[in-house]
Design a protein around this motif. Structure first.
Motif, PDB file in Angstrom:
ATOM      1  N   LEU A 109      16.085  14.034 134.496  1.00  0.00           N
ATOM      2  CA  LEU A 109      17.319  13.315 134.788  1.00  0.00           C
ATOM      3  C   LEU A 109      18.220  14.099 135.725  1.00  0.00           C
ATOM      4  N   CYS A 127      22.150  13.282 137.220  1.00  0.00           N
ATOM      5  CA  CYS A 127      23.257  12.340 137.074  1.00  0.00           C
ATOM      6  C   CYS A 127      24.456  12.791 137.898  1.00  0.00           C
ATOM      7  N   CYS A 163      31.710  11.053 133.614  1.00  0.00           N
ATOM      8  CA  CYS A 163      31.187  10.695 132.294  1.00  0.00           C
ATOM      9  C   CYS A 163      31.331  11.875 131.334  1.00  0.00           C
ATOM     10  N   ASN A 206      28.216  14.102 131.134  1.00  0.00           N
ATOM     11  CA  ASN A 206      27.707  14.814 132.299  1.00  0.00           C
ATOM     12  C   ASN A 206      28.027  16.298 132.192  1.00  0.00           C
ATOM     13  N   GLU A 263      25.432  17.907 136.106  1.00  0.00           N
ATOM     14  CA  GLU A 263      24.540  16.851 136.599  1.00  0.00           C
ATOM     15  C   GLU A 263      23.333  16.608 135.705  1.00  0.00           C
ATOM     16  N   CYS A 303      22.522  15.438 131.326  1.00  0.00           N
ATOM     17  CA  CYS A 303      23.166  14.606 130.308  1.00  0.00           C
ATOM     18  C   CYS A 303      23.130  15.303 128.959  1.00  0.00           C
ATOM     19  N   CYS A 324      24.250   2.487 133.874  1.00  0.00           N
ATOM     20  CA  CYS A 324      24.046   3.316 132.699  1.00  0.00           C
ATOM     21  C   CYS A 324      25.017   2.825 131.632  1.00  0.00           C
ATOM     22  N   THR A 342      17.494   9.061 138.465  1.00  0.00           N
ATOM     23  CA  THR A 342      18.787   9.470 138.997  1.00  0.00           C
ATOM     24  C   THR A 342      19.822   8.410 138.639  1.00  0.00           C
ATOM     25  N   ILE A 343      20.879   8.824 137.971  1.00  0.00           N
ATOM     26  CA  ILE A 343      22.000   7.931 137.695  1.00  0.00           C
ATOM     27  C   ILE A 343      23.103   8.316 138.676  1.00  0.00           C
ATOM     28  N   THR A 344      23.615   7.327 139.401  1.00  0.00           N
ATOM     29  CA  THR A 344      24.673   7.585 140.377  1.00  0.00           C
ATOM     30  C   THR A 344      25.977   6.934 139.934  1.00  0.00           C
ATOM     31  N   THR A 356      28.217   2.585 137.704  1.00  0.00           N
ATOM     32  CA  THR A 356      27.074   3.493 137.793  1.00  0.00           C
ATOM     33  C   THR A 356      25.845   2.665 138.141  1.00  0.00           C
ATOM     34  N   CYS A 359      21.184   2.969 138.346  1.00  0.00           N
ATOM     35  CA  CYS A 359      19.953   3.725 138.284  1.00  0.00           C
ATOM     36  C   CYS A 359      19.387   3.792 139.696  1.00  0.00           C
TER      37      CYS A 359
END
Length: 106
Positions: free
Chosen positions: A4, A6, A11, A14, A17, A19, A39, A86-88, A98, A100
């Protein structure tokens, strides 16, 4: 479990970067593109005690990802089977801001 990355730095989960939650839920049942995913586990960082506890946890490089984006290539029985996710959402305030970044339509 996928690796992962992020960028949703606002968040509470976070941590550098990664989780600290341990698992996340990617939503986007009818998604055709990454912008239609999010997300669902995102929670904006704040000043409450629960936010402080989450912020003090360590970030995980691999994570269990439940996935409702049923149209994604990597979704198998509502679990993400991508090697990397990758979560943006660098300045997100809500989970809908957010996405994916690893989403690929079948």
């Amino acid at each position: 479990m996928p690796l992962l990355s992020c960028t949703a730095r606002t968040c509470i989960y976070n941590k550098d970067e990664y989780c600290s939650k341990g698992d996340i839920l990617v939503d986007g049942t009818e998604a055709r593109v990454a912008d239609e995913t999010c997300c669902r586990s995102f929670q904006e960082r704040g000043e409450s005690a629960s936010n402080k506890a989450a912020a003090d946890s360590c970030g995980c490089r691999t994570i269990d990802v439940d996935c409702r984006a049923c149209t994604c290539t990597f979704n198998k029985e509502e679990k993400c089977h991508a090697d990397k996710i990758t979560i943006t959402g660098g300045s997100a305030c809500h989970c809908e801001e957010t996405k994916c970044g690893s989403f690929e339509k079948r």
